[in-house]
Each structure stands twice: as C-alpha cells, then as structure tokens.
Design a protein around this motif. Structure first.
Motif, short mmCIF file in Angstrom:
data_model
loop_
_atom_site.label_atom_id
_atom_site.label_comp_id
_atom_site.label_asym_id
_atom_site.label_seq_id
_atom_site.Cartn_x
_atom_site.Cartn_y
_atom_site.Cartn_z
N UNK A 157 -4.24 1.51 5.58
CA UNK A 157 -5.15 2.26 6.63
C UNK A 157 -5.27 1.70 7.85
N UNK A 158 -4.91 0.30 8.09
CA UNK A 158 -4.94 -0.22 9.28
C UNK A 158 -3.45 -0.17 10.10
N UNK A 159 -2.56 0.41 9.51
CA UNK A 159 -1.19 0.27 10.14
C UNK A 159 -1.35 1.64 11.08
N UNK A 160 -1.07 1.31 12.22
CA UNK A 160 -1.30 2.31 13.24
C UNK A 160 -0.13 3.27 13.48
N UNK A 161 0.74 3.50 12.53
CA UNK A 161 1.92 4.22 12.66
C UNK A 161 1.64 5.85 12.82
N UNK A 202 0.84 -1.13 0.10
CA UNK A 202 0.01 0.10 -0.18
C UNK A 202 0.76 1.24 -0.02
N UNK A 203 2.02 1.16 0.76
CA UNK A 203 2.85 2.53 0.76
C UNK A 203 3.61 2.67 -0.64
N UNK A 204 4.24 1.65 -1.00
CA UNK A 204 4.69 1.65 -2.55
C UNK A 204 3.81 2.18 -3.50
#
Length: 158
Positions: free
Chosen positions: A36-40, A25-27
């Motif tokens: 969207x579910x990454x809590x960073x 998703x980031x790439x």
C-alpha cells in the motif's frame, strides 16, 4: 525459490516498466506493486493521465495501463530472498527477455523502476531498446518526495 509473475504486455505495448522482483505483499496478493505504500500505481496514474489509478481494482489498473501502451514486468523470474528488500536477493534468475519481441513487437522503450532493476539497462539497451532508469517507487526509497519522483517518471511518456 520464489517465482515472479508473467509479463503484462499486449501487441501494442511500446513501453515496458521493469521492476526487480515482487515484494512480499505483491507475492501474497499475486499482484504487481501490491504494497500500500509503494507509489508505483500513483506515479503511473499521474504520468498516463489516469487519475486515482491506484484506487481502481487491480484488473482494471492493468487494462488502463495497457490501453496507454505501457506494460509491466520484472527483470527477475525467480530468486531466494528473505523479506522484500532488493539487497536480500540471492540466486537470481533473469526473465526471458528474448520472448518480449514475440509478445510486444512494438516495444521501443524499457524503463527500470529503481537501481537494482536498472543494472539490466545495458543488456536491454544492447538488444536495441531505449532504456530509462527511474527512481524506485518503493517505500524504501524515501530519499525523494513523490513530486521529485514524478518529475523523473514523466520521462516515460516524453
């Protein structure tokens, strides 16, 4: 071969958070921690006192984080990987950490977002930086609740 992103640092960056390598998703979005579910971003917002950091446009998130003296990068510059799991990383090429002193001369602390990135803690520590391995913000790390992760992530600013 997949390629990562350049560092997000400034001359006054004192703390750097290193992930392993951007997920799919980031790439695709060309943004750090775009899943969207990454809590960073939620964790970093809570730690830095920037409420709803995750809801701001990406460029504004980067500005806010940099204004707090915190930078973002990954331990790997490139790799082969199917999917987004760190366990699938092959032929990894590390980033050029020697260049950090040029771009972030005030850098003192390097935090690692998860155990995979944390494998580099000893090498970075030997270069004279304080290191801190944090629980991964990834949705794949469901062993800890957000609140449990936040307790450990608060050490970034202590």
């Amino acid at each position: 071969m997949l390629r990562g992103f350049p560092p997000v640092v400034a001359a006054d960056t004192h703390t750097l958070v290193l992930g392993s390598f951007p997920g799919e998703a980031s790439l695709a979005a060309t943004q750090y921690y775009a899943h969207p579910r990454n809590q960073f971003w939620k964790l970093l917002g809570a730690v830095t006192g920037v409420p709803a950091l995750q809801e701001l446009p990406y460029d504004e998130r980067l500005k806010r984080v940099l204004s707090k003296g915190i930078g973002i990068w990954d331990v790997l510059a490139a790799c082969h990987r199917e999917g987004s799991l760190d366990a699938a990383i092959r032929n990894a090429q590390p980033n050029d950490f020697a260049s950090l002193r040029e771009h972030a001369p005030l850098l003192k602390t390097v935090c690692f977002n998860g155990k995979t990135a944390g494998r580099f803690a000893e090498v970075i520590g030997a270069a004279g930086y304080e290191t801190l391995v944090l629980p991964s913000s990834s949705p794949a790390n469901a062993m800890l609740s957000f609140e449990q992760k936040l307790l450990l992530w608060q050490r970034i600013i202590s």
